[in-house]
Enzyme design. Structure first.
Site: not given
Length: 474
Positions: A114-116, A197, A248, A344, A424
Site C-alpha cells: 500500500p501507499v500508506t 485494501g 488502519c 474507516e 496483520l
C-alpha cells in the site's frame, strides 16, 4: 505504445528464479549476513528520513519524521525477530517423536504493497524474503512507485557488496506500475504476500496462487475511566495522529463510559484534540468532506487521507484551535451506512460515543465492527482484568491491545509482545487465511522427516474415560 505486462513480468520472474536458485545454496551464515546488512543500511538516520521525505512528496500523505520513526521501529524490529533464528536446513528436532523439520524456500514471492506504508513495507518484505532464501518482486501503489524503486535499488546495492545476486530483490519499474502488472505478478509468482485494501487482497486470494492477505482496519477502543485519563488521552492522540493516521491500526472509534466522558474529552482537548458535538452543524460539514457522495456511497475523499487535522477542518469549513492534531466527532446514533463516522476514516478523525457501562460499551463495540473492521484489532483502557478477559473472549478480532496506543502497538513494538509486522492477519472474520501478523516464518516450506519410535498407542481404558464409556453404552 501499449505495454505487454505479461512479458515484462515474465522477465522479472525469470531473473528472480535464477537468483533464487543461487540463494537456495546459501548457508545460514550467509543469510544472516545479508539480512543484517540490509537492515542496517536502510535504517541509517539520513537514509530513513530521505525515504520518508520522498514518500510524503510523492504521495502527498503522512509526516516524514514519523515515517523515519516507522522505518527505525519496523525494520529494526523485524530484523531483531529473525536475528539468530534458524531458517536454513534442519531447524527443529523432536527426539521423543523421532521427527526432524527442514526449512526450505518457496521460490519467487510477489509483494503487493500500500501507499500508506510505502517506505517501510518494501524493506520489511525484502528482509522476510532474504531470511528465507526466496526472491521477491515489489509491486507498489502508483503513488509510491518512485520511493519503492529507490528503496529496492539501495537494497540491491547492499546485496552486490556482499556478493549476492541482486535480483533476489526486484521492483516494478515506475513506468510499469499498474493494476495490470500487479495482476501478472499474482498470476506468475509462487506465493503472494499482500498488504493493502480489501479489493486488492480479494484479488490476491482469487488469483489461484497461494497467498497471505490482510483485512480492513476500523479499530475500536473502549475507555472505562479506571486508568489515568491524561495518560490514556496521550496514548490515543499519539497513535491517531502518528503519520497523519496513515495506519488502519489507529483508534478509529472511541467508546467512553458516560461517567468519565467529560473528563476524558477535557483530557483529549488539552492534548490537542478538537471535539465536534453531535448537534453541531459542523458534523454534517465534516461528513460531506470525508464522504462527498454520501449517502449514495461512502468512498473516502482522497484529499483527506493521511492529511493533518487542521487541513481537513479547513477543507470542511470548520474552525478548530490552532495546533489541533486530531478531530473527534460525536456519534451517539446508530451504525452502518447511515452513520458513516462508524467506519474507516484513514485520517486523524475519530468518532466518539458514550456508553452506560462495560456491557453497553462491549455491545456498541461489536455493532461497530459488524459494520466494518472485523478481525483486525480493538483496545481497552482499564484496570479491571475481568473486562479484558470478557473482551478477548467475545470480540471477533485477532489482536486486543490493553492500555496501549493502538497503531504503535498492534503491528508490534518494543513494549509489547505482538510481532513486528506490516501485514496483520485478520482471520476468517476479515476474509484472511491467517489470524496472526505475518513474519518471515510464513515464507517457508517445511519437510518433515519421521524415524521409527516405540509405540505410544494407549489401551482403550487409558484413552477413554470410564464415565463416558458408561453413558455411551447405557
Amino acid at each position: 505504445m501499449s505495454i505487454n505486462y505479461e512479458a515484462y513480468v515474465t522477465g522479472l520472474i525469470a531473473k528472480g528464479r535464477k537468483a533464487q536458485a543461487i540463494a537456495e545454496g546459501f548457508t545460514q551464515e550467509q543469510v544472516d549476513e545479508l539480512t543484517a546488512a540490509v537492515a542496517y543500511a536502510l535504517t541509517k538516520p539520513e537514509v530513513a528520513l530521505q525515504f520518508g521525505e520522498m514518500l510524503v512528496k510523492e504521495s502527498g500523505m503522512g509526516v516524514a519524521s514519523d515515517k523515519q520513526a516507522k522505518m527505525f521501529g519496523k525494520i529494526k524490529g523485524v530484523y531483531f525477530q529473525m536475528k539468530g533464528q534458524k531458517s536454513v536446513g534442519l531447524v527443529e528436532i523432536d527426539e521423543k517423536m523421532g521427527m526432524e523439520k527442514y526449512a526450505k524456500p518457496m521460490g519467487v514471492i510477489g509483494a503487493i504493497m500500500p501507499v500508506t506504508n510505502g517506505e517501510a513495507t518494501p524493506v520489511v518484505k525484502s528482509l522476510m524474503a532474504l531470511k528465507t532464501r526466496n526472491a521477491i518482486i515489489l509491486s507498489p501503489h502508483p503513488k509510491a512507485k518512485e520511493t519503492n524503486w529507490a528503496v529496492a535499488e539501495l537494497i540491491r546495492e547492499v546485496l552486490a557488496k556482499f556478493g549476492a545476486p541482486v535480483d533476489l530483490v526486484q521492483a516494478l519499474d515506475p513506468e510499469y506500475v499498474s493494476t495490470d502488472a500487479s495482476w501478472q505478478i499474482m498470476q506468475q509468482v509462487d506465493f503472494i504476500l499482500a498488504t493493502g485494501g480489501t479489493p486488492m487482497v480479494k484479488q490476491a486470494y482469487s488469483s489461484g496462487t497461494p497467498a497471505i492477505g490482510v483485512g480492513t482496519g476500523n479499530v475500536v477502543t473502549l475507555v472505562d475511566g479506571t486508568t489515568n485519563l491524561d495518560e490514556t488521552a496521550d496514548m490515543i492522540l499519539r497513535s491517531k495522529s502518528f503519520d497523519n493516521s496513515t495506519s488502519c491500526s489507529a483508534e478509529n472509534n472511541i467508546i467512553v463510559f458516560e461517567s468519565c466522558y467529560d473528563e476524558f474529552v477535557a483530557a483529549m482537548t488539552k492534548k490537542g484534540a478538537a471535539l465536534i458535538k453531535e448537534d453541531s452543524p459542523d458534523k454534517e460539514k465534516m461528513l460531506k468532506t470525508l464522504w462527498p457522495e454520501s449517502p449514495a456511497n461512502h468512498v473516502l475523499n482522497r484529499h483527506i487521507i493521511a492529511q493533518p487535522a487542521e487541513k481537513i477542518a479547513a477543507l470542511a469549513g470548520v474552525n478548530v484551535p490552532a495546533g489541533t492534531k486530531m478531530i473527534m466527532v460525536e456519534e451517539n446514533g446508530g451504525y452502518g451506512n447511515d452513520f458513516p463516522f462508524t467506519g474507516e476514516k484513514l485520517s486523524p478523525v475519530s468518532d466518539i460515543r458514550k456508553c452506560k457501562d462495560f456491557e453497553d460499551g462491549l455491545s456498541k463495540l461489536l455493532k461497530t465492527l459488524d459494520y466494518q473492521g472485523k478481525g483486525h484489532s480493538c483496545g481497552i483502557h482499564t484496570t479491571v482484568k475481568e473486562r479484558v478477559t470478557k473482551m478477548s473472549e467475545t470480540v471477533p478480532v485477532c489482536k486486543v491491545a490493553v492500555n496501549s496506543p493502538q497503531c504503535l502497538t498492534n503491528s508490534g513494538s518494543w513494549t509489547s509482545g505482538f510481532p513486528m509486522s506490516l501485514t496483520l492477519g485478520c482471520g476468517t472474520w476479515g476474509g484472511n487465511s491467517i489470524s496472526h501478523s505475518a513474519t518471515w516464518k510464513d515464507l517457508l516450506n517445511f519437510t518433515y522427516v519421521s524415524r521409527p519410535i516405540p509405540s505410544f498407542q494407549p489401551t482403550d481404558e487409558q484413552l477413554f474415560d470410564a464415565n463416558i464409556v458408561a453413558k455411551v453404552n447405557a
